[in-house]
Design an enzyme around this catalytic site. Structure first.
Site, PDB file in Angstrom:
ATOM      1  N   LYS A  81     109.660 -59.770  97.079  1.00 25.71           N
ATOM      2  CA  LYS A  81     109.145 -60.904  96.298  1.00 25.71           C
ATOM      3  C   LYS A  81     109.510 -62.207  96.994  1.00 25.71           C
ATOM      4  O   LYS A  81     110.653 -62.371  97.449  1.00 25.71           O
ATOM      5  CB  LYS A  81     109.745 -60.892  94.877  1.00 25.71           C
ATOM      6  CG  LYS A  81     109.461 -62.148  94.038  1.00 25.71           C
ATOM      7  CD  LYS A  81     107.987 -62.341  93.666  1.00 25.71           C
ATOM      8  CE  LYS A  81     107.730 -63.705  93.003  1.00 25.71           C
ATOM      9  NZ  LYS A  81     106.285 -63.956  92.788  1.00 25.71           N
TER      10      LYS A  81
ATOM     11  N   CYS B  46     102.763 -72.480  98.119  1.00 27.13           N
ATOM     12  CA  CYS B  46     103.515 -73.452  97.315  1.00 27.13           C
ATOM     13  C   CYS B  46     103.079 -74.860  97.690  1.00 27.13           C
ATOM     14  O   CYS B  46     102.960 -75.171  98.870  1.00 27.13           O
ATOM     15  CB  CYS B  46     105.006 -73.350  97.589  1.00 27.13           C
ATOM     16  SG  CYS B  46     105.786 -72.031  96.705  1.00 27.13           S
TER      17      CYS B  46
END
Ligand code: YRO
Length: 313
Positions: A45, A131
């Site tokens: 992750k 992001c």
């Protein structure tokens, strides 16, 4: 006898199937299950420097042909995943892992990469460019200048194998633009695609959005995104220098989907939504289905047909 083995930057993987970052790879228990599965490797992750709880629930839902999420980067922090892959590389010295990182600023990404550079880690890093790194700008992958600035700063010191996870592009000029940037750097791979961003799922019965974060906006994955994923795998394979491998992700539910991704140019395949729904059994099933298709067509290795998609006249 055919093989699903693949090689990226001289690292061999027994099969070209693995999970996609974010799905069932947050805890050591999740990662242990991947190691024990028929997957050729795993990705962790996306990590931030510190542990994050992620967004309030509900933050994920199913779709008739996919998945929908706004998880908000829940993760255990870089040290947790770095410890895991370092222990794994001692247990399995010939394995190559994918360590995903997703800083919410350039400084965070560089701080994490300095820590990885200083460690004994030999595996791959998958740098998630989804992001937003600059307030008021789109996610880094949609900001070609910020992508170049990021990779300039990264490759000024980082010298282990690194690839980037890209958002989907929808315009041929954008394929040209991102490939021109990426070709300037010693990237080992690109992983394409991340979820199709900022969809909206509406519940007509309750007259509400389906998930709590971001007013209900979230990323779409699964069967619905396969044409977008195939286009991105193909367009980037056609534009990137041959040293940069393409890792295909998006809409792989069965062996035929896997075959299509490889025809478009993928050297490794990641399974996200369907792995979420089916668990680790998905890797053995899709491997068997892909193997059957290859046998029928007389292909012995994925290199026999990788990138060989034909156009009409
Ligand atoms: O929400 C997530 O953690 C998430 N979901 C995705 O489908 N793709 C991602 O890359 C991420 C992590 C990054 C971000 C969307 C929270 C900026």
């Amino acid at each position: 006898m055919s093989t699903l083995a693949t090689t990226i930057a001289g690292r061999r993987f027994s099969t070209c199937l693995m999970n996609a970052a974010g799905i069932r790879c947050q805890s050591a228990r999740d990662l242990d299950a991947l190691v024990a599965s028929a997957a050729g490797t795993y990705v962790t992750k996306s990590a931030t420097p510190n542990k994050r709880p992620g967004n309030p629930e509900p933050r994920m839902t199913t779709l008739p042909h996919g998945s929908f999420n706004s998880m908000g980067l829940p993760n255990n922090g870089l040290a947790y995943y770095l410890d895991y892959v370092l222990a794994d590389q001692i247990k399995r010295p010939t394995a190559t892992q994918f360590l995903s990182i997703a800083g919410t600023s350039l400084e965070d990404n560089l701080a994490m990469l300095h820590e990885i550079q200083a460690s004994e880690y030999r595996g791959f890093v998958e740098l998630n460019l989804s992001c937003p790194n600059v307030p008021g700008h789109p996610q880094t992958g949609y900001d070609f200048e910020q992508t170049a600035k990021t990779l300039d700063a990264v490759f000024a010191f980082y010298d282990k194998p690194l690839g980037v996870k890209l958002p989907p592009y929808f315009d041929l000029a954008h394929f040209d633009a991102i490939a021109a940037v990426l070709n300037q750097y010693p990237l080992t791979f690109v992983t394409t695609i991340n979820s199709v961003g900022n969809g909206l799922v509406v519940n007509a019965e309750t007259e509400t959005v389906a998930i709590r974060p971001k007013g209900g906006f979230g990323g779409i994955g699964g069967a619905s995104v396969k044409p977008t994923a195939l286009a991105n795998v193909r367009a980037l394979s056609q534009r990137l220098k041959p040293e940069i491998a393409v890792v295909g992700v998006g809409g792989i539910l069965n062996g035929r989907d896997a075959f299509e991704h490889i025809l478009c140019g993928a050297s490794m395949l990641q399974i996200g939504t369907q792995f979420g729904y089916e668990g680790t059994a998905v890797f053995k099933r899709i491997a068997q289905e892909l193997d059957s298709i290859m046998a029928l067509k007389g292909y012995n290795t994925i290199a026999d047909f990788r990138g060989k998609l034909k156009t009409l006249d």
